[in-house]
Write an enzyme that holds these catalytic residues in place. Sequence first.
Site, PDB file in Angstrom:
ATOM      1  CD  GLU A  64      10.639   4.526  -0.552  1.00  0.00           C
ATOM      2  OE1 GLU A  64      10.792   5.553   0.127  1.00  0.00           O
ATOM      3  OE2 GLU A  64      11.554   3.732  -0.811  1.00  0.00           O
ATOM      4  N   GLY A  83       9.573   8.604   3.429  1.00  0.00           N
ATOM      5  CA  GLY A  83      10.121   7.307   3.805  1.00  0.00           C
ATOM      6  C   GLY A  83      11.259   7.396   4.799  1.00  0.00           C
ATOM      7  CG  HIS A  90      13.322  -9.520  -3.651  1.00  0.00           C
ATOM      8  ND1 HIS A  90      12.439  -8.555  -4.071  1.00  0.00           N
ATOM      9  CD2 HIS A  90      14.388  -8.852  -3.133  1.00  0.00           C
ATOM     10  CE1 HIS A  90      12.945  -7.353  -3.843  1.00  0.00           C
ATOM     11  NE2 HIS A  90      14.119  -7.506  -3.259  1.00  0.00           N
ATOM     12  CB  VAL A  91       8.654 -14.738  -2.164  1.00  0.00           C
ATOM     13  CG1 VAL A  91       8.151 -16.144  -1.951  1.00  0.00           C
ATOM     14  CG2 VAL A  91       8.624 -13.940  -0.868  1.00  0.00           C
ATOM     15  NE  ARG A  92       5.890 -17.857  -6.976  1.00  0.00           N
ATOM     16  CZ  ARG A  92       5.825 -19.190  -6.872  1.00  0.00           C
ATOM     17  NH1 ARG A  92       6.282 -19.946  -7.825  1.00  0.00           N
ATOM     18  NH2 ARG A  92       5.269 -19.742  -5.820  1.00  0.00           N
ATOM     19  CG  HIS A 107       1.642   2.523  13.653  1.00  0.00           C
ATOM     20  ND1 HIS A 107       0.899   2.684  14.801  1.00  0.00           N
ATOM     21  CD2 HIS A 107       2.505   3.574  13.614  1.00  0.00           C
ATOM     22  CE1 HIS A 107       1.303   3.788  15.418  1.00  0.00           C
ATOM     23  NE2 HIS A 107       2.261   4.340  14.714  1.00  0.00           N
ATOM     24  CG  LEU A 108      -2.750   4.337   9.271  1.00  0.00           C
ATOM     25  CD1 LEU A 108      -4.172   4.478   8.741  1.00  0.00           C
ATOM     26  CD2 LEU A 108      -1.731   4.798   8.237  1.00  0.00           C
ATOM     27  N   GLY A 109       0.061   6.270  12.845  1.00  0.00           N
ATOM     28  CA  GLY A 109       0.252   7.098  14.031  1.00  0.00           C
ATOM     29  C   GLY A 109       0.395   8.567  13.699  1.00  0.00           C
TER      30      GLY A 109
END
Length: 143
Positions: A64, A83, A90-92, A107-109
Amino acid sequence: MAIWKRDFTLDSLNQLSANTLVAHLGIHYCAFGEDFLQASMPVASHTHQPMGLLHGGASVVLAETLGSVAGNMCVSRDFCCVGLDINANHVRAKRDGLVIGTTRPVHLGATTQIWQTEIHDEAQRLICTSRLTLAVLRQKKRH
């Protein structure tokens, strides 16, 4: 072509984090390019959960932080980004050392931004992947 609309340096970003949760966790901005921002975070007792592993919440703070700061650097000073939603996979697990997060825009709107952050260990193994949605708001004029 660079996405940044504000001038910044790694030093200025690191100074911005003084006396915040970001500094407490040891997050340190370490690189940026035309379309990414990168920061490292130590994995030690202050970023552990009770079982001695990197706390998922610490990974989310890193994600964040990267997405929010990058988002704010992509809008003029008339706007700010805050935010709206974040998710993380969380993979590992990781017990010690350092993790490095890299965020890039999806995306940058004009009213929203989406940032994808990948967090890797020193061996480039994926630790966490996160997606952050930001609202782009017009800054209120101060009197």
